[in-house]
Scaffold this active site. Structure first.
Site, PDB file in Angstrom:
ATOM      1  N   GLY A  29      52.576  24.999  39.373  1.00  0.00           N
ATOM      2  CA  GLY A  29      52.607  25.053  40.828  1.00  0.00           C
ATOM      3  C   GLY A  29      54.001  25.308  41.343  1.00  0.00           C
ATOM      4  O   GLY A  29      54.898  25.691  40.578  1.00  0.00           O
ATOM      5  N   ASN A  30      54.191  25.123  42.633  1.00  0.00           N
ATOM      6  CA  ASN A  30      55.520  25.305  43.229  1.00  0.00           C
ATOM      7  C   ASN A  30      55.703  24.284  44.341  1.00  0.00           C
ATOM      8  O   ASN A  30      54.791  23.507  44.647  1.00  0.00           O
ATOM      9  CB  ASN A  30      55.699  26.742  43.727  1.00  0.00           C
ATOM     10  CG  ASN A  30      54.710  27.080  44.817  1.00  0.00           C
ATOM     11  OD1 ASN A  30      54.793  26.577  45.933  1.00  0.00           O
ATOM     12  ND2 ASN A  30      53.739  27.933  44.488  1.00  0.00           N
TER      13      ASN A  30
END
Ligand code: CTP
Ligand code: CA
Length: 232
Positions: A33-34
């Site tokens: 993810g980020n």
């Protein structure tokens, strides 16, 4: 943030905003993810609705945030789901804003069951490239449709954030690129943003550090001006 103090200059405009960050699954419990929280995209959707637009928010993993009132929400998790939702909504839209942080790469495969640590050494994760949704939207845009991209830039040895932003504006072919400066308590997981609003016509406006609502208002001011004469 009082809605009745805002201009009603987006009445009749159909807007699609993407927000949040995509998650690319490794197995049923893990993902790549980020750090995007979705706050900037939610602010864009909220302010557009307050200014009279018909707003669809394509929200990637923003379930912690309240849904802005009067906004239609389509929830997605992966880049593939976000892509499908954008292409579904885009043909009906006058204005597209890609504020979501889309994973550039995803794991080549997703394990069907939880990866266990016992019995084997860790395997490297093979990644494959995701399609560039913004570029696809620009390629498929209908006449008069306005497309806005975002870029979070840190600057590096080859140039500062503005330099990278100018290059990205040209590469993406968008009408506007909102360049966010990342770092120093800016952009991610915080309520403030700053940067530049770059126009496809070469215009450049510096956006000082301020709330995500303020940045949203600056963008909608520019969009309202750019679309002022058009049919509603
Ligand atoms: N974007 C997209 N699809 C992707 C990657 C990015 O639609 N697969 C969009 C983002 O939503 C944003 C814009 O493209 O509006 C710029 O994203 P950014 O990550 O800054 O640009 P990239 O072209 O991916 O370049 P890089 O990450 O190498 O800086
Ligand atoms: Ca990227």
């Amino acid at each position: 943030d009082r809605a009745d103090a805002l201009p009603r200059d987006l009445v009749g405009r159909r807007v699609v905003v993407s927000a949040g960050g995509t998650r690319e699954p490794l197995d049923p419990v893990r993902f790549l993810g980020n750090r995007s929280s979705g706050r900037q995209g939610h602010a864009l959707a909220r302010v557009a609705a307050q200014r009279g637009a018909d707003v669809t928010l394509v929200a990637a993993n923003t379930t912690d945030l309240p849904v802005p009132s009067g906004v239609r929400v389509v929830r997605v998790r992966t880049a593939a789901e976000l892509r499908e939702a954008m292409h579904e909504a885009a043909p009906e839209a006058d204005i597209l804003v890609m504020a979501a942080a889309v994973a550039d790469f995803r794991p080549e495969s997703t394990a069907p069951s939880k990866i266990k640590k016992a019995g084997s050494d860790p395997e490297p994760v093979r990644l494959v490239r995701n399609p560039d949704i913004l570029t696809e939207l620009v390629e498929r845009r209908r006449p008069g449709q306005l497309v806005v991209g975002f870029a979070a830039e840190t600057g590096d040895g080859t140039g500062d954030p503005l330099h990278h932003g100018r290059a990205k504006l040209a590469r993406k072919g968008v009408d506007f690129l909102l360049v966010n400066v990342v770092g120093d308590g800016l952009a991610f997981e915080v309520p403030v943003n700053s940067g530049w609003l770059l126009g496809g016509d070469g215009s450049e406006r510096r956006i000082p550090v301020g709330s995500k609502n303020l940045l949203a208002s600056t963008l909608w001011d520019a969009v309202a001006r750019a679309t002022a004469g058009r049919d509603r």
